[in-house]
Write a protein that holds these residues in place. Structure first.
Motif, short mmCIF file in Angstrom:
data_model
loop_
_atom_site.label_atom_id
_atom_site.label_comp_id
_atom_site.label_asym_id
_atom_site.label_seq_id
_atom_site.Cartn_x
_atom_site.Cartn_y
_atom_site.Cartn_z
N ILE A 101 -3.25 7.59 2.86
CA ILE A 101 -2.59 8.28 3.97
C ILE A 101 -3.47 9.46 4.36
CG2 ILE A 101 -0.55 9.58 4.71
CD1 ILE A 101 1.08 7.90 2.72
N ILE A 102 -4.04 9.39 5.55
CA ILE A 102 -4.94 10.43 6.03
C ILE A 102 -4.17 11.61 6.60
CG2 ILE A 102 -6.77 10.96 7.70
CD1 ILE A 102 -7.60 9.22 5.32
N CYS A 103 -3.07 11.31 7.30
CA CYS A 103 -2.32 12.37 7.97
C CYS A 103 -0.91 11.87 8.28
CB CYS A 103 -3.04 12.78 9.26
SG CYS A 103 -2.38 14.27 10.04
N ASP A 104 0.03 12.80 8.31
CA ASP A 104 1.38 12.47 8.75
C ASP A 104 1.93 13.62 9.58
OD1 ASP A 104 3.36 14.27 7.03
OD2 ASP A 104 1.83 13.53 5.64
N ALA A 105 2.89 13.31 10.42
CA ALA A 105 3.51 14.33 11.27
C ALA A 105 4.98 13.99 11.48
CB ALA A 105 2.80 14.41 12.62
N VAL A 106 5.81 15.03 11.53
CA VAL A 106 7.24 14.86 11.77
C VAL A 106 7.68 15.87 12.81
CG1 VAL A 106 9.56 14.95 10.76
CG2 VAL A 106 7.64 14.13 9.37
N ILE A 107 8.39 15.39 13.82
CA ILE A 107 8.96 16.25 14.87
C ILE A 107 10.47 16.04 14.86
CG2 ILE A 107 9.14 16.69 17.35
CD1 ILE A 107 6.51 17.64 16.24
N GLN A 108 11.24 17.12 14.79
CA GLN A 108 12.69 17.01 14.72
C GLN A 108 13.31 16.79 16.10
OE1 GLN A 108 14.08 16.61 11.87
NE2 GLN A 108 12.26 17.14 10.70
N ALA A 109 12.90 15.70 16.73
CA ALA A 109 13.45 15.25 18.00
C ALA A 109 13.15 13.76 18.10
CB ALA A 109 12.82 16.01 19.17
N GLY A 110 14.17 12.98 18.43
CA GLY A 110 14.00 11.53 18.38
C GLY A 110 13.92 10.86 19.72
N THR A 111 14.39 9.62 19.75
CA THR A 111 14.27 8.81 20.95
C THR A 111 15.02 9.44 22.13
OG1 THR A 111 14.56 6.56 21.81
CG2 THR A 111 16.31 7.40 20.41
N GLY A 112 14.44 9.28 23.31
CA GLY A 112 15.04 9.85 24.51
C GLY A 112 14.68 11.30 24.75
N THR A 113 13.85 11.88 23.86
CA THR A 113 13.43 13.27 24.00
C THR A 113 11.90 13.32 24.11
OG1 THR A 113 13.07 13.74 21.64
CG2 THR A 113 15.33 13.88 22.46
N SER A 114 11.36 14.53 24.03
CA SER A 114 9.90 14.69 24.01
C SER A 114 9.30 14.39 22.64
CB SER A 114 9.53 16.12 24.43
OG SER A 114 10.06 17.07 23.48
N GLY A 115 10.17 14.12 21.65
CA GLY A 115 9.71 13.91 20.27
C GLY A 115 8.60 12.90 20.10
N PRO A 116 8.73 11.69 20.66
CA PRO A 116 7.66 10.68 20.48
C PRO A 116 6.30 11.14 21.00
CG PRO A 116 9.68 9.62 21.20
CD PRO A 116 9.93 11.10 21.28
N ASP A 117 6.27 11.76 22.16
CA ASP A 117 4.99 12.26 22.70
C ASP A 117 4.45 13.40 21.84
OD1 ASP A 117 5.00 10.46 24.80
OD2 ASP A 117 6.00 11.85 26.17
N ARG A 118 5.34 14.27 21.39
CA ARG A 118 4.91 15.43 20.60
C ARG A 118 4.37 15.02 19.24
NH1 ARG A 118 10.21 18.63 20.56
NH2 ARG A 118 9.13 19.90 18.99
N VAL A 119 4.98 14.00 18.62
CA VAL A 119 4.49 13.60 17.29
C VAL A 119 3.12 12.97 17.40
CG1 VAL A 119 5.42 11.22 17.09
CG2 VAL A 119 5.32 12.71 15.08
N MET A 120 2.85 12.26 18.51
CA MET A 120 1.52 11.69 18.72
C MET A 120 0.49 12.80 18.93
SD MET A 120 1.80 8.40 18.53
CE MET A 120 0.46 7.66 19.45
N GLU A 121 0.85 13.79 19.72
CA GLU A 121 -0.06 14.91 19.94
C GLU A 121 -0.37 15.63 18.63
OE1 GLU A 121 1.84 17.40 22.79
OE2 GLU A 121 1.68 15.94 24.44
N GLU A 122 0.67 15.82 17.81
CA GLU A 122 0.48 16.56 16.57
C GLU A 122 -0.40 15.80 15.58
OE1 GLU A 122 3.13 18.42 12.92
OE2 GLU A 122 3.82 18.63 14.98
N ILE A 123 -0.18 14.50 15.44
CA ILE A 123 -0.95 13.78 14.42
C ILE A 123 -2.42 13.67 14.81
CG2 ILE A 123 -0.62 11.38 15.21
CD1 ILE A 123 -0.04 10.85 12.10
N TYR A 124 -2.71 13.52 16.10
CA TYR A 124 -4.11 13.49 16.52
C TYR A 124 -4.75 14.86 16.35
CZ TYR A 124 -3.62 8.77 18.40
OH TYR A 124 -3.44 7.42 18.53
N SER A 125 -3.98 15.91 16.62
CA SER A 125 -4.50 17.28 16.47
C SER A 125 -4.75 17.61 14.99
CB SER A 125 -3.51 18.27 17.07
OG SER A 125 -3.92 19.60 16.83
N LYS A 126 -3.81 17.25 14.12
CA LYS A 126 -3.94 17.55 12.69
C LYS A 126 -5.06 16.76 12.04
CE LYS A 126 -0.31 17.71 10.04
NZ LYS A 126 1.01 17.38 9.44
N SER A 127 -5.21 15.48 12.43
CA SER A 127 -6.15 14.60 11.75
C SER A 127 -7.57 14.70 12.30
CB SER A 127 -5.69 13.15 11.87
OG SER A 127 -5.75 12.70 13.23
#
Length: 258
Positions: A24-50
Motif C-alpha cells: 500500500i503506497i498511499c491511502d486517503a479518507v474524506i468524511q463526505a460520501g456519494t452525492g457530495t464533493s467527497g469522491p473528487d476530493r479523495v482523488m485529489e488528496e491521494i494524488y497529492s499525498k502520493s
C-alpha cells in the motif's frame, strides 16, 4: 505497477494505491460520501499525498454505495467482495467480518482466499450504524470522536432498548431527564449497536478470526462491547475505514494478471 481502489460510501470516500499487488503506497479518507464533493476530493488528496499521476495508475476498481459515480474506474465491484479481499490482504487467516458503516451493517463469512462464502446485511434502517451513533452523540452533546472515552467511565448498566433511531432518540432524551449519567447512556448506545450487529454475525458461521471494519470500528466503546458480546478476540485493521478500497485495489491488480 500501480492499481487503485476507490470506495465511495454514504458517509465517506476512501482511496488506496497499491504497488505490484503487495504494498500500500498511499491511502486517503474524506468524511463526505456519494452525492457530495467527497469522491473528487479523495482523488485529489491521494494524488497529492502520493506524488503519483493518474497516468501511472494501470487499473482502477470502484466499490461502495456510490461506485457507479466514479467515471474513471475501469469497473465496479460490490463492497461485499471488496471487503472480503481487503481483509484477506490485511489480516490473513480471517474468516468472519463485521463491517459497520455510515448507513449499513454487513456480516461476511470468507474462505482462506478471501472469497465470500455468505453474508448478511441489515435492512434499510439507520439503527445500529454510524448514523445511529451520530444522532445519539448530537442529543448527548458529546463529540462522536470522544464517545469511546466516555464509555470507558461507565459504572451503571443503562439499557437503550429501541432498535429504531427515532424511538431510541426519544429513549435517550428520557434517560437524560431521569438524570442518568451520560457515560452510562453512551455505553447503552454502544451495546445497542452491537446487539443489532451481532444478530447478523450469529447467522454466519462466526469462525475465527473475527475482524471488525468500517468507520464505527474506530470507536473503542463499540469495539469493547463487541468483544464482550462475542467472548473471543476481535481483530481490527490499522485503518478500518479503508479495507474496501484495499480490496478494490487488489482486485484491480488481479485483473491485470489475467
Amino acid at each position: 505497477m500501480y492499481t487503485m481502489g476507490i470506495d465511495i460510501g454514504s458517509a465517506s470516500s476512501k482511496a488506496v494505491i497499491l504497488k505490484d499487488g503487495r504494498d500500500i503506497i498511499c491511502d486517503a479518507v474524506i468524511q463526505a460520501g456519494t452525492g457530495t464533493s467527497g469522491p473528487d476530493r479523495v482523488m485529489e488528496e491521494i494524488y497529492s499525498k502520493s506524488g503519483i499521476s493518474p497516468d501511472d495508475i494501470k487499473r482502477t476498481v470502484a466499490t461502495g454505495y456510490g461506485r457507479f459515480s466514479v467515471e474513471t474506474a475501469d469497473r465496479q465491484v460490490s463492497e461485499i467482495t471488496c471487503h472480503a479481499k481487503g481483509i484477506s490482504f490485511l489480516i490473513p487467516g480471517a474468516h468472519t467480518i463485521l463491517d459497520i458503516g455510515g448507513q449499513d451493517v454487513k456480516a461476511i463469512a470468507i474462505d482462506d482466499k478471501g472469497s465470500v462464502r455468505n453474508f448478511y446485511m441489515n435492512d434499510k434502517c439507520a439503527a445500529g450504524t454510524g448514523r445511529f451513533i451520530e444522532v445519539m452523540s448530537r442529543i448527548l452533546e458529546v463529540d462522536i470522536s470522544e464517545m469511546g472515552d466516555w464509555d470507558e467511565k461507565s459504572k451503571e448498566n443503562v439499557v437503550v432498548s429501541s432498535t429504531c433511531t427515532v424511538f431510541a432518540e426519544s429513549e435517550v432524551i428520557s434517560l437524560l431527564s431521569q438524570k442518568k449519567n451520560k457515560e452510562d447512556i453512551i455505553r447503552g448506545v454502544h451495546n445497542s449497536v452491537v446487539s443489532r450487529a451481532s444478530g447478523l454475525l450469529y447467522r454466519t458461521a462466526l469462525e475465527d478470526k473475527v475482524v471488525f471494519t468500517g468507520g464505527v470500528a474506530k470507536n473503542e466503546g463499540v469495539y469493547r462491547s463487541l468483544v464482550r458480546e462475542l467472548k473471543r478476540p476481535v481483530y481490527r485493521a490499522e485503518k478500518p475505514q479503508i479495507t474496501g478500497a484495499v480490496g478494490a485495489a487488489c482486485i484491480a491488480w488481479n485483473d491485470l494478471q489475467q
